[in-house]
Design a protein around this motif. Structure first.
Motif, short mmCIF file in Angstrom:
data_model
loop_
_atom_site.label_atom_id
_atom_site.label_comp_id
_atom_site.label_asym_id
_atom_site.label_seq_id
_atom_site.Cartn_x
_atom_site.Cartn_y
_atom_site.Cartn_z
N TYR B 375 54.18 47.27 28.96
CA TYR B 375 54.96 46.06 29.24
C TYR B 375 55.97 46.32 30.35
O TYR B 375 56.28 45.43 31.14
N LYS B 376 56.48 47.58 30.38
CA LYS B 376 57.46 47.92 31.42
C LYS B 376 56.79 47.89 32.81
O LYS B 376 57.34 47.34 33.76
N THR B 377 55.60 48.46 32.88
CA THR B 377 54.96 48.57 34.20
C THR B 377 54.17 47.32 34.59
O THR B 377 54.13 46.95 35.76
N SER B 378 53.54 46.68 33.62
CA SER B 378 52.66 45.54 33.98
C SER B 378 53.26 44.19 33.68
O SER B 378 52.89 43.18 34.29
N GLY B 379 54.18 44.16 32.70
CA GLY B 379 54.68 42.87 32.21
C GLY B 379 55.26 41.99 33.30
O GLY B 379 54.92 40.80 33.42
N SER B 380 56.11 42.59 34.11
CA SER B 380 56.78 41.79 35.14
C SER B 380 55.75 41.22 36.13
O SER B 380 55.82 40.05 36.51
N GLY B 381 54.82 42.06 36.52
CA GLY B 381 53.77 41.63 37.47
C GLY B 381 52.94 40.50 36.87
O GLY B 381 52.60 39.54 37.55
N ILE B 382 52.65 40.65 35.57
CA ILE B 382 51.85 39.61 34.91
C ILE B 382 52.60 38.28 34.94
O ILE B 382 52.03 37.23 35.27
N ILE B 383 53.89 38.34 34.62
CA ILE B 383 54.66 37.09 34.59
C ILE B 383 54.75 36.48 36.00
O ILE B 383 54.51 35.29 36.18
N THR B 384 55.05 37.32 36.98
CA THR B 384 55.14 36.78 38.36
C THR B 384 53.80 36.16 38.79
O THR B 384 53.75 35.03 39.29
N GLY B 385 52.73 36.92 38.54
CA GLY B 385 51.39 36.44 38.91
C GLY B 385 51.06 35.15 38.18
O GLY B 385 50.57 34.18 38.77
N GLY B 386 51.33 35.13 36.88
CA GLY B 386 51.02 33.96 36.06
C GLY B 386 51.79 32.73 36.52
O GLY B 386 51.24 31.64 36.64
N LEU B 387 53.09 32.94 36.80
CA LEU B 387 53.91 31.81 37.21
C LEU B 387 53.47 31.25 38.57
O LEU B 387 53.43 30.04 38.76
N THR B 388 53.11 32.17 39.48
CA THR B 388 52.68 31.67 40.80
C THR B 388 51.35 30.93 40.69
O THR B 388 51.17 29.87 41.29
N THR B 389 50.42 31.48 39.90
CA THR B 389 49.13 30.77 39.73
C THR B 389 49.37 29.41 39.07
O THR B 389 48.83 28.39 39.50
N ALA B 390 50.22 29.41 38.04
CA ALA B 390 50.51 28.15 37.34
C ALA B 390 51.16 27.16 38.30
O ALA B 390 50.85 25.96 38.27
N ALA B 391 52.02 27.66 39.17
CA ALA B 391 52.68 26.76 40.14
C ALA B 391 51.67 26.19 41.12
O ALA B 391 51.70 25.00 41.44
N ALA B 392 50.75 27.07 41.57
CA ALA B 392 49.71 26.60 42.52
C ALA B 392 48.84 25.55 41.85
O ALA B 392 48.54 24.51 42.45
N PHE B 393 48.45 25.80 40.61
CA PHE B 393 47.64 24.81 39.87
C PHE B 393 48.46 23.56 39.61
O PHE B 393 47.99 22.43 39.77
N GLY B 394 49.70 23.78 39.19
CA GLY B 394 50.57 22.66 38.81
C GLY B 394 50.83 21.72 39.97
O GLY B 394 51.11 20.54 39.76
N ALA B 395 50.74 22.25 41.20
CA ALA B 395 50.97 21.39 42.37
C ALA B 395 49.97 20.22 42.39
O ALA B 395 50.27 19.15 42.90
N LEU B 396 48.82 20.45 41.78
CA LEU B 396 47.79 19.39 41.74
C LEU B 396 48.25 18.21 40.88
O LEU B 396 47.70 17.12 40.97
N ILE B 415 47.31 28.44 32.16
CA ILE B 415 47.71 29.78 32.63
C ILE B 415 48.96 30.24 31.87
O ILE B 415 49.04 31.38 31.37
N LEU B 416 49.92 29.33 31.75
CA LEU B 416 51.17 29.69 31.06
C LEU B 416 50.89 30.01 29.58
O LEU B 416 51.42 30.99 29.04
N CYS B 417 50.08 29.21 28.94
CA CYS B 417 49.78 29.41 27.52
C CYS B 417 49.04 30.74 27.31
O CYS B 417 49.36 31.50 26.39
N GLU B 418 48.03 30.98 28.16
CA GLU B 418 47.27 32.23 28.01
C GLU B 418 48.16 33.44 28.24
O GLU B 418 48.12 34.41 27.49
N MET B 419 48.97 33.36 29.29
CA MET B 419 49.84 34.49 29.61
C MET B 419 50.82 34.73 28.44
O MET B 419 50.99 35.87 27.99
N THR B 420 51.41 33.67 27.93
CA THR B 420 52.36 33.81 26.84
C THR B 420 51.67 34.35 25.58
O THR B 420 52.19 35.25 24.90
N ALA B 421 50.50 33.79 25.27
CA ALA B 421 49.78 34.24 24.08
C ALA B 421 49.45 35.72 24.17
O ALA B 421 49.59 36.48 23.19
N MET B 422 49.01 36.16 25.34
CA MET B 422 48.67 37.58 25.52
C MET B 422 49.91 38.45 25.35
O MET B 422 49.91 39.45 24.62
#
Lengths: 251, 913
Positions: B375-396, B415-422
């Protein structure tokens, strides 16, 4: 500024007039292939519905221009059921003589716009083909286009006569030989038919299309007319053929 | 950023130990989102996706809601073409009886199987145009046999033998008339032979002649149709399943009669869409889940992967569904498809977490510290990646089209739900697993496992790219540009029916009805309140070449003015009928013979015209009556041959005179009934007409336009629509609405793609803080799209409104691979592109495979729109991977290492590694 606009308008009017005249010259040259004092033609016609060929109809046709009036007589020689049946056109009037009953009847005035023998051609289409396709129309615009790799004039036609068969048409005429390649017909806002002229052969110095196909754009159907023999200014055409009494005498 | 990482580590530590409480939190979230789930409606029809803001759609919805006939179910009897006319009629009668039973009243409101002859028999002349009434008066002023036949001959010569198109236009009526005439001649012959004729025989023959066939039969009369009006409309999605029970009953009854039956109509097509899309989605979901789990087991060599990764994956889907219920209230075909694709995207978070977790265990950490480290090494990247993908999708979500904005919302939420659930579930699941292993005294096998996807392949690719960047860049640029040249050739599917499942009966019947009845079931309608305007429109529309028929209430309820004019003419006709010559005791046999012979000539000529005109229904009927085959040979004796003998007498016998009297009195009675001068009022109309043309509240009227050719075929529709547009711009219908949907999906899809490109660009710019790198990152994406469109054009795969609106999503997903390579290249530095590809290639390959599995799972679907979406998106992902792993590193290498382009973030100094 105002002066400039008037000048621009004037110049564009001149340009349009010049273009329109050009278009007329082109159309006249293209139509000249079809016009003659008289024509005798033997041809066959097949209607293709959903890709399936129907019965081959074979006919002999006689055309004559007499004092500004177009006369034509088409006599079916096959299939057997309608052999001897004939259509006579004198100007706007149309008669049919049924070989099966030996009776002759005058068709209604609107019948010229109707399908000829169930084909995709109307009687008017067939008649216009031998007066020149643009006889009843005038050019409204001219541009260039390429059809099957050939450089063409693309001329938009609008009716010049009353009660036209089509609201407009677009014809494609080759730049080098002045051959009609394709004519698209429009009615009530839709492209309803396309005529494709093909297999141009030299007949007494005139290049004549020996295959004319009319595609319906409204259903899966096309009609192909193949000219098997054609004679311009033929001795086979006699004026007496174009009368109701001659039609009635046909056997 | 530090707070986010700390928070993640704390969650990982706490939830792994207190996994029961963590499960409770997850259960609580699931429960809350369950409220949304309970609100959720599955609207799995194309109709449900129509652009609601369009006036045509609003009119169409009103028509469906307020005009019962708009929801008609067409029952086609004898669909295999093997039934006899009698069988067809018997089956239609049986279906009429069955569906009229009170037990079906909850589902079926009305049943119509025949033309309402009673209404025509009473008001036939009031429905006849004034000009025709005049002719009608002349035709029936004398009902003795000779003048009657003379008038019939005059009428035929005027109407038909002079104009073959008239014959074709009235083919169905002509067939009935000719058959009835043949029957009348048979009666004449029998009478001439001295046989007495029963009055009922005369009545039936004359009724058939005047009113035609009451059943709605096909040209060959081996097929018939009837209409069922359901109690629900196309707007009631939840009720559409009830069509199944109607279908089952119809098939059972038809089978008892030895006849095949099929159902069509917009409601039936809608039901079929629901069934096939739900079937397709079910198959896709199971397939995607199984393949992803198999991949997880193979990749991580973990048998527990289906639980450790699968459970959060499913919970993520459930949350997305619940969130969709809360925010939108429904799922349509496209958003439901996205939920399945989401499995391929959501599993990527698990891959990242497990990869780091296993790496930490390999490095000797215990399970708890392994989770915390992951979580220390990957968690932050996952959240950043997830939020940006969700934002790109959400723009639609800001798209104009409902379907695209709904897709944007569901995709972003997904994307947000999957990321949070994981993130929430993986630590407690690992904690529980460890607890159970401990309890059973088993060792933790993960400790000895490594990610088994071989990196030698990506390593080799890396070395190759590093050694030949110029060759690779040139090669891929040539391939990309060559394919892109063909891209303009990609076309858009313009036939909605081709997006349905192949072989769908309700769709195939549409073509069959055009072939057999010369009229397409789906047409256009105009909603209005002004009957005078409808009369004008009807006149103009019926002149159009593409129009088979135009109908409105004015056909059955003429204007007051017209009715007044006609009433006067009808009064005159009644008078003439009353004053007609008495039925003569004398028949001029020579004149009768003449008229019979003239009739034969007329029928032979019409036979010739029908033969030439390829009138498939009329030609055999006339051949049969005249005894002339297609070759023009006489092949049998006809009633005319028999009459030539029986009428060859100077004086009519008593039986013939009696028949003349019967014909006179029966015809007079029928005509008198038809000649009712009473004004027709709305309440006198048969239910079938009011259900079709008058709204339930009686305030609005409908004009219906049927096309000659199947309007679902693009070119037919274009001609049909253009011609109608030349008369009015108010016509609507499913075909019109579907066109608008395709148009809006195309234009909005393009606009949304541009927005997605911009959003992604901004995110990349913020992430890389380098314009050159951002622009270079677009290259593989743009080449992927160019190549995709080129491949589609070359293989004939078309865009449709389902797959085209997924394109903006591809931008968000497809750019990921290049982003991972950029990040790693910055870490590894110059000269290490081989290591970059070797290190990232495996993970990129794995996540690409899962995404392709998500999209590719649509390919086995029977619904062609889903299948094409699966193919298009899978090919797109594969292309994005190939260009990202070959072309992108080669270009990066050339730009940075050969031309010295700086890739470092603004305000930082390049560190040579």
């Amino acid at each position: 500024m105002r002066k400039f606009m008037i000048l621009a308008l004037f110049l564009s009017l001149i340009a349009f007039t010049v273009a329109a005249e050009d278009a007329k010259t082109i159309l006249d040259r293209a139509d000249s292939i079809f016009t003659a004092e008289n024509i005798y033609q033997e041809s066959s016609m097949v209607i293709y519905t959903k890709g399936e060929a129907g019965i081959e109809q074979i006919m002999k046709s006689y055309y004559l221009e007499d004092r500004g009036k177009s006369l034509s007589l088409a006599v079916f020689t096959a299939p057997k059921r309608i052999a001897g049946t004939a259509y006579l056109t004198i100007g706007e009037d149309l008669w049919v003589r049924f070989a099966s009953t030996g009776r002759t009847r005058k068709l209604s005035s609107s019948a010229k716009q109707n399908s000829a023998s169930g084909s995709d051609f109307s009687y008017a289409d067939m008649g216009e083909g031998n007066n020149g396709f643009a006889a009843e129309y005038e050019a409204s615009s001219i541009t260039e286009a390429s059809i099957e790799g050939k450089n063409c004039y693309k001329i938009t036609l609008i009716p010049s006569s009353e009660d036209p068969a089509y609201d407009s048409a677009i014809c494609y005429i080759t730049k080098d030989t002045y051959e009609y390649l394709r004519i698209e017909m429009y009615k009530n806002g839709a492209h309803i038919k396309t005529m494709v002229l093909d297999d141009y052969r030299d007949i007494n110095g005139k290049l004549y299309p020996h295959t004319i196909t009319m595609y319906s754009e409204l259903k899966d159907s096309k009609t192909v007319i193949i000219t098997n023999m054609i004679e311009f200014d033929s001795k086979k055409v006699q004026k007496r053929y174009f009368s109701k009494s001659y039609l009635e005498s046909l056997k | 950023m530090i707070r986010k990482e700390l928070l993640l580590q704390r969650w990982a530590a706490w939830s792994a130990i207190s996994y029961k409480r963590a499960f409770l939190i997850v259960a609580l979230i699931t429960l809350i989102l369950g409220i949304g789930y309970s609100r959720l409606q599955l609207e799995m029809t194309f109709y449900s996706m129509m652009p609601k803001s369009s006036a045509a759609v609003q009119d169409y919805e009103t028509i469906n809601e307020e005009f019962p006939f708009a929801s008609q179910i067409i029952v086609a009897v004898g669909t295999d073409g093997n039934a006899t006319t009698e069988q067809v009629k018997k089956t239609i009668d049986a279906l009429q009886v069955e569906f009229s039973l009170p037990e079906h009243s909850e589902v079926i409101e009305s049943v119509y199987s025949k033309v309402d002859r009673d209404f025509l028999q009473s008001h036939g002349l009031m429905l006849t145009e004034a000009d025709d009434l005049q002719r009608f008066t002349d035709s029936y002023s004398n009902l003795n046999l000779v003048p009657l036949l003379r008038n019939i001959n005059d009428e035929f010569e005027r109407e038909y033998t002079q104009d073959a198109d008239n014959l074709e236009d009235h083919e169905q009526m002509a067939v009935s008339q000719f058959k009835a005439l043949n029957e009348l001649l048979i009666l004449v012959n029998r009478a001439a032979e001295g046989n007495a004729i029963e009055t009922f025989e005369v009545k039936k023959t004359l009724e058939d002649y005047l009113f035609g066939e009451s059943y709605m039969l096909s040209e060959a009369e081996n097929m018939g149709i009837m209409f069922l009006l359901p109690t629900f409309t196309m707007n009631d999605f939840m009720e559409l399943e009830r069509v199944v029970e109607i279908e089952e009953i119809a098939k059972e009854i038809a089978s008892e009669q030895g006849v095949t039956v099929g159902l069509t109509g917009i409601i039936v097509v809608g039901k079929d869409e629901m069934v096939t899309s739900e079937q397709g989605l079910g198959i896709s979901m199971v397939l995607a889940f199984i393949l992803i789990m198999v991949l997880m087991i193979l990749a991580f060599r973990m048998n527990s992967a289906p639980i450790l990764a699968g459970l959060p994956l499913i919970i993520g889907i459930i949350w997305t569904t619940g969130a969709a219920g809360l925010f939108i209230g429904r799922l349509n075909i496209i958003t439901a498809m996205y939920l399945i694709a989401l499995m391929g995207l959501g599993i990527d978070y698990a891959i990242h977490i497990f990869s780091t977790y296993i790496q930490s265990r390999d490095e000797g950490m215990d399970w708890l510290n392994g989770i915390i480290y992951a979580y220390k090494t990957s968690g932050s990247g996952i959240i950043t990646g997830g939020l940006t993908t969700a934002a790109a999708f959400g723009a639609l979500a800001f798209s104009k089209t409902d379907i695209l904005s709904e897709l944007g919302i569901v995709a972003g939420l997904g994307i947000l739900c999957e990321m949070t659930a994981m993130l929430l579930l993986i630590p407690p699941l690992l904690g529980r697993r460890h607890h159970r292993l401990e309890k059973k005294g088993k060792p933790d096998t993960i400790h000895t496992r490594k990610v088994q996807i071989r990196s030698s392949l990506t390593g080799s690719i890396g070395s190759f790219v590093k050694a030949h960047p110029g060759t690779i860049a040139t090669g891929f640029l040539i391939i990309g540009i060559t394919l892109s040249i063909f891209a303009p050739g990609v076309t858009i599917e313009d036939n909605l029916m081709k997006m349905e499942a192949k072989g769908l009966e309700s769709v195939e019947l549409q073509d069959l009805l055009v072939d057999e009845f010369g009229m397409a079931p789906d047409g256009m309608s105009i909603l209005g309140t002004d009957l005078a305007e409808f009369e004008r429109l009807q006149e103009e529309l019926k002149e159009l070449e593409t129009v088979a028929s135009v109908d409105s209430i004015t056909s059955y309820l003429p204007s007051d003015k017209k009715q007044r004019i006609r009433a006067t003419l009808i009064e005159e006709f009644r008078e003439i009928l009353e004053l007609r010559p008495d039925s003569a005791e004398y028949i001029d046999m020579w004149e009768l013979y003449e008229e019979v012979f003239r009739l034969e000539m007329n029928l032979i000529e019409m036979g010739d015209m029908a033969y030439l005109g390829n009138m498939e229904r009329l030609s055999p009927v006339l051949n049969e009556i005249t005894g002339i085959d297609d070759e023009g040979n006489r092949y049998r004796d006809t009633i005319f041959d028999r009459l030539a003998t029986t009428l060859e007498t100077d004086e009519a016998n008593q039986a013939l005179v009696d028949l003349q009297r019967q014909v006179d009195s029966t015809m007079a009675l029928l005509l008198k009934n038809m000649a009712d001068p009473q004004q027709i009022t709305q309440d006198m109309l048969p239910d079938m007409f009011s259900d079709t043309f008058i709204s339930r509240d009686g305030d609005k009227y409908l004009l219906t336009i049927n096309a000659k050719e199947n309007p679902w075929v693009g070119e037919n529709r274009e001609a049909f629509s253009s011609q109608i547009q030349s008369v009015t711009d108010r016509a609507t219908g499913m075909i019109q609405v579907a066109d608008q949907l395709t148009y809006m999906a195309t234009t909005d899809g393009l606009r949304s793609s541009i927005i997605a490109l911009l959003v992604v660009g901004i995110i990349l710019l913020l992430d890389f803080r380098n314009l050159k790198l951002t622009l270079l990152t677009y290259i593989p994406l743009l080449f992927s799209f160019g190549s995709l469109f080129g491949i589609m054009a070359l293989t004939g795969i078309k865009f449709d409104f389902v797959n085209i609106i997924s394109v903006p999503l591809l931008i968000g997903i497809g750019i990921d691979d290049a982003v991972h390579i950029n990040h790693r290249y910055r870490i590894e530095g110059k000269g290490n592109m081989d290591r970059v590809i070797a290190k990232t290639g495996t993970a990129v390959l794995l996540t690409t495979i899962t995404t392709i599995i998500g999209f590719g799972s649509f390919i086995p679907s029977i619904m062609r729109a889903m299948r094409s979406t699966g193919v298009v998106l899978s090919v797109a992902m594969a292309l994005a991977f190939i260009y990202s792993i070959f072309l992108h590193p080669a270009i990066l290498l050339i730009a940075h290492e050969r031309f010295g382009a700086s890739l470092r973030p603004w305000g930082s100094k390049e560190v040579q590694k």
